[in-house]
Design a protein around this motif. Structure first.
Motif, PDB file in Angstrom:
ATOM      1  N   ALA A 169       0.953  -1.076  -0.001  1.00 21.37           N
ATOM      2  CA  ALA A 169       0.035  -0.037  -0.043  1.00 21.37           C
ATOM      3  C   ALA A 169       0.794   1.295   0.059  1.00 21.37           C
ATOM      4  O   ALA A 169       1.583   1.438   0.744  1.00 21.37           O
ATOM      5  N   PHE A 170       0.765   2.038  -1.115  1.00 19.79           N
ATOM      6  CA  PHE A 170       1.397   3.234  -1.036  1.00 19.79           C
ATOM      7  C   PHE A 170       0.475   4.453  -0.588  1.00 19.79           C
ATOM      8  O   PHE A 170      -0.322   4.763  -1.186  1.00 19.79           O
ATOM      9  N   MET A 171       0.910   4.918   0.604  1.00 16.27           N
ATOM     10  CA  MET A 171      -0.059   5.913   1.392  1.00 16.27           C
ATOM     11  C   MET A 171       0.543   7.346   1.427  1.00 16.27           C
ATOM     12  O   MET A 171       1.660   7.493   1.226  1.00 16.27           O
ATOM     13  N   ALA A 172      -0.695   8.170   1.538  1.00 18.93           N
ATOM     14  CA  ALA A 172      -0.344   9.542   1.648  1.00 18.93           C
ATOM     15  C   ALA A 172      -0.900  10.105   3.086  1.00 18.93           C
ATOM     16  O   ALA A 172      -1.695   9.379   3.726  1.00 18.93           O
ATOM     17  N   ALA A 173      -0.539  11.042   3.737  1.00 12.62           N
ATOM     18  CA  ALA A 173      -0.844  11.453   5.073  1.00 12.62           C
ATOM     19  C   ALA A 173      -0.697  13.174   4.825  1.00 12.62           C
ATOM     20  O   ALA A 173       0.065  13.704   4.395  1.00 12.62           O
ATOM     21  N   ASN A 174      -1.606  13.840   5.713  1.00  8.98           N
ATOM     22  CA  ASN A 174      -1.311  15.163   5.891  1.00  8.98           C
ATOM     23  C   ASN A 174      -0.358  15.489   6.895  1.00  8.98           C
ATOM     24  O   ASN A 174       0.186  16.606   7.022  1.00  8.98           O
ATOM     25  N   GLY A 175      -0.329  14.803   7.930  1.00  8.87           N
ATOM     26  CA  GLY A 175       0.723  14.910   9.200  1.00  8.87           C
ATOM     27  C   GLY A 175       1.374  13.717   9.454  1.00  8.87           C
ATOM     28  O   GLY A 175       0.746  12.460   9.454  1.00  8.87           O
ATOM     29  N   CYS A 176       2.471  13.531  10.251  1.00  2.00           N
ATOM     30  CA  CYS A 176       3.241  12.522  10.492  1.00  2.00           C
ATOM     31  C   CYS A 176       4.093  13.027  11.725  1.00  2.00           C
ATOM     32  O   CYS A 176       4.906  13.886  11.408  1.00  2.00           O
ATOM     33  N   SER A 177       4.223  12.407  12.825  1.00  2.00           N
ATOM     34  CA  SER A 177       5.012  12.638  13.910  1.00  2.00           C
ATOM     35  C   SER A 177       5.243  11.422  14.797  1.00  2.00           C
ATOM     36  O   SER A 177       4.511  10.514  14.658  1.00  2.00           O
ATOM     37  N   VAL A 178       6.083  11.350  15.641  1.00  2.00           N
ATOM     38  CA  VAL A 178       6.458  10.569  16.358  1.00  2.00           C
ATOM     39  C   VAL A 178       5.579  10.301  17.551  1.00  2.00           C
ATOM     40  O   VAL A 178       5.008   9.065  17.796  1.00  2.00           O
ATOM     41  N   ALA A 179       4.772  11.292  18.178  1.00  2.00           N
ATOM     42  CA  ALA A 179       3.968  11.348  19.165  1.00  2.00           C
ATOM     43  C   ALA A 179       2.597  10.757  18.706  1.00  2.00           C
ATOM     44  O   ALA A 179       1.809   9.817  19.128  1.00  2.00           O
ATOM     45  N   ARG A 198      -4.362  -2.168   6.546  1.00  2.00           N
ATOM     46  CA  ARG A 198      -4.570  -3.677   7.048  1.00  2.00           C
ATOM     47  C   ARG A 198      -4.579  -4.617   6.041  1.00  2.00           C
ATOM     48  O   ARG A 198      -4.139  -5.649   6.141  1.00  2.00           O
ATOM     49  N   CYS A 199      -5.020  -4.234   4.749  1.00  2.00           N
ATOM     50  CA  CYS A 199      -4.972  -5.386   3.894  1.00  2.00           C
ATOM     51  C   CYS A 199      -3.803  -5.288   3.003  1.00  2.00           C
ATOM     52  O   CYS A 199      -3.719  -6.129   1.985  1.00  2.00           O
ATOM     53  N   ALA A 200      -2.955  -4.692   3.385  1.00  2.00           N
ATOM     54  CA  ALA A 200      -1.633  -4.834   2.734  1.00  2.00           C
ATOM     55  C   ALA A 200      -0.359  -5.508   3.538  1.00  2.00           C
ATOM     56  O   ALA A 200      -0.287  -5.394   4.772  1.00  2.00           O
ATOM     57  N   GLN A 201       0.225  -6.220   2.714  1.00  2.00           N
ATOM     58  CA  GLN A 201       1.502  -6.917   3.304  1.00  2.00           C
ATOM     59  C   GLN A 201       2.613  -5.918   3.909  1.00  2.00           C
ATOM     60  O   GLN A 201       3.287  -6.112   4.803  1.00  2.00           O
ATOM     61  N   ARG A 202       2.766  -4.885   3.021  1.00  2.00           N
ATOM     62  CA  ARG A 202       3.886  -3.796   3.645  1.00  2.00           C
ATOM     63  C   ARG A 202       3.202  -2.612   3.297  1.00  2.00           C
ATOM     64  O   ARG A 202       2.233  -2.389   2.197  1.00  2.00           O
ATOM     65  N   SER A 203       3.351  -1.372   3.810  1.00  3.69           N
ATOM     66  CA  SER A 203       2.805  -0.049   3.852  1.00  3.69           C
ATOM     67  C   SER A 203       4.015   0.919   3.460  1.00  3.69           C
ATOM     68  O   SER A 203       5.082   0.868   4.485  1.00  3.69           O
ATOM     69  N   VAL A 204       3.911   1.655   2.663  1.00  2.00           N
ATOM     70  CA  VAL A 204       4.943   2.754   2.294  1.00  2.00           C
ATOM     71  C   VAL A 204       4.236   3.957   2.163  1.00  2.00           C
ATOM     72  O   VAL A 204       3.462   4.307   1.700  1.00  2.00           O
ATOM     73  N   LEU A 205       4.767   4.969   3.100  1.00  2.00           N
ATOM     74  CA  LEU A 205       4.393   6.328   3.356  1.00  2.00           C
ATOM     75  C   LEU A 205       5.016   7.213   2.365  1.00  2.00           C
ATOM     76  O   LEU A 205       6.426   7.293   2.359  1.00  2.00           O
ATOM     77  N   LEU A 206       4.515   7.834   1.345  1.00  2.00           N
ATOM     78  CA  LEU A 206       5.016   8.962   0.456  1.00  2.00           C
ATOM     79  C   LEU A 206       4.670  10.344   1.112  1.00  2.00           C
ATOM     80  O   LEU A 206       3.898  10.829   1.060  1.00  2.00           O
ATOM     81  N   ALA A 207       5.792  11.148   1.542  1.00  2.00           N
ATOM     82  CA  ALA A 207       5.423  12.272   2.369  1.00  2.00           C
ATOM     83  C   ALA A 207       6.787  13.215   2.332  1.00  2.00           C
ATOM     84  O   ALA A 207       7.825  12.976   2.876  1.00  2.00           O
ATOM     85  N   ASP A 208       6.566  14.335   2.092  1.00  2.00           N
ATOM     86  CA  ASP A 208       7.578  15.488   1.770  1.00  2.00           C
ATOM     87  C   ASP A 208       7.943  15.952   3.326  1.00  2.00           C
ATOM     88  O   ASP A 208       7.099  15.689   4.204  1.00  2.00           O
ATOM     89  N   HIS A 209       8.949  16.662   3.565  1.00  2.59           N
ATOM     90  CA  HIS A 209       9.534  17.028   4.830  1.00  2.59           C
ATOM     91  C   HIS A 209       8.365  17.834   5.503  1.00  2.59           C
ATOM     92  O   HIS A 209       8.310  17.851   6.656  1.00  2.59           O
ATOM     93  N   THR A 210       7.540  18.655   4.703  1.00  2.00           N
ATOM     94  CA  THR A 210       6.514  19.537   5.637  1.00  2.00           C
ATOM     95  C   THR A 210       5.248  18.709   6.252  1.00  2.00           C
ATOM     96  O   THR A 210       4.968  19.379   7.212  1.00  2.00           O
ATOM     97  N   LYS A 211       5.301  17.649   5.959  1.00  2.00           N
ATOM     98  CA  LYS A 211       4.066  16.868   6.562  1.00  2.00           C
ATOM     99  C   LYS A 211       4.641  16.459   7.930  1.00  2.00           C
ATOM    100  O   LYS A 211       3.661  15.861   9.006  1.00  2.00           O
TER     101      LYS A 211
END
Length: 253
Positions: A169-179, A198-211
């Motif tokens: 699964a190649f995913m997008a997100a608006n925000g990403c943080s450790v917390a 949940r339905c993917a064997q592996r998940s990869v997030l594509l996110a530039d640094h501003t996220k």
């Protein structure tokens, strides 16, 4: 410093502090207040800042989610690099899910013509782009189409996802943080993203640094649920290390 670099730094500071001031920014960057006002106008037109008296605030403080077209006009070079780097995670054949988003949209355009793939998307524009590929079997998840992101959401899409298993699964997100992990403003869209992972064997997030500077209303995954994050080299090295320590491999390109 180029104008685009200054504008991105202004945006970063606005998101970190909640507000920026024209006079303070002019002193910080050694430019005139008129130059800063032009920068703020550019960022407002991109729907990432809103002008207020004496400065600007990030749209997130208003509970505002920029439309897809506006988001597609920022960080374009970084998104292109991330999309091309993500091709290394694309199987030679098999099935993948590609989430709705501007970086994932560039990833769809970059898919090589020699891959025999089944691709599931939740975005009419991505489905249309894939439909023209003779080597790709494209499926689009049904459901309500959100006007802000052009993503399909709610029960129809969730029911279909519950019956699927894909390689990546190649995913997008608006925000990403450790917390807070991976977040997005809309609960309905978060539910779809959660089901994709949940339905993917592996998940990869594509996110530039501003996220990595914001958290949004709804969390759809912890960092430990993501196998890899592909971002750009402007992500702070210490922050990248902190994110990697929480689980995913972090690739800066």
């Amino acid at each position: 410093m180029y104008a685009e670099e200054r504008q991105q730094e202004i945006l970063r500071e606005a998101r970190a502090a909640g507000r920026v001031n024209v006079v303070s920014l002019a002193e910080q960057f050694g430019v005139t207040t008129e130059t800063i006002r032009r920068d703020l106008t550019v960022l407002e037109r991109a729907s990432v800042l809103r002008r207020v008296h004496g400065g600007a605030i990030p749209v997130e403080r208003l509970g505002f989610e920029p439309p897809l077209a506006a988001r597609d006009e920022v960080m374009t070079a970084e998104k292109e690099r991330i999309a091309k780097a993500a091709l290394a995670e694309l199987p030679q054949d098999g099935a993948v899910i590609i989430d709705a988003g501007t970086t994932t949209g560039r990833f769809v355009q970059a898919i090589p013509a020699d891959r025999e793939l089944t691709v599931i998307v939740n975005s009419p524009p991505l489905a249309a782009a894939l439909a023209a590929r003779t080597n790709v079997t494209a499926f689009m998840l049904g459901g309500r189409v959100r006007g802000r992101t052009l993503a399909t959401v709610e029960d129809w899409a969730l029911q279909q996802l519950s019956q699927l298993h894909v390689d990546v699964a190649f995913m997008a997100a608006n925000g990403c943080s450790v917390a807070k992990g991976l977040t997005t403003p809309d609960p309905a869209e978060a539910a779809i993203k959660r089901a994709m992972i949940r339905c993917a064997q592996r998940s990869v997030l594509l996110a530039d640094h501003t996220k990595f500077s914001d958290n949004y209303l709804t969390r759809f995954a912890s960092l430990s649920e993501i196998d890899m994050i592909i971002t750009d080299t402007r992500l702070d090295l210490q922050l990248a290390a902190d994110v990697a320590a929480a689980g995913p491999e972090v690739v800066r390109v």
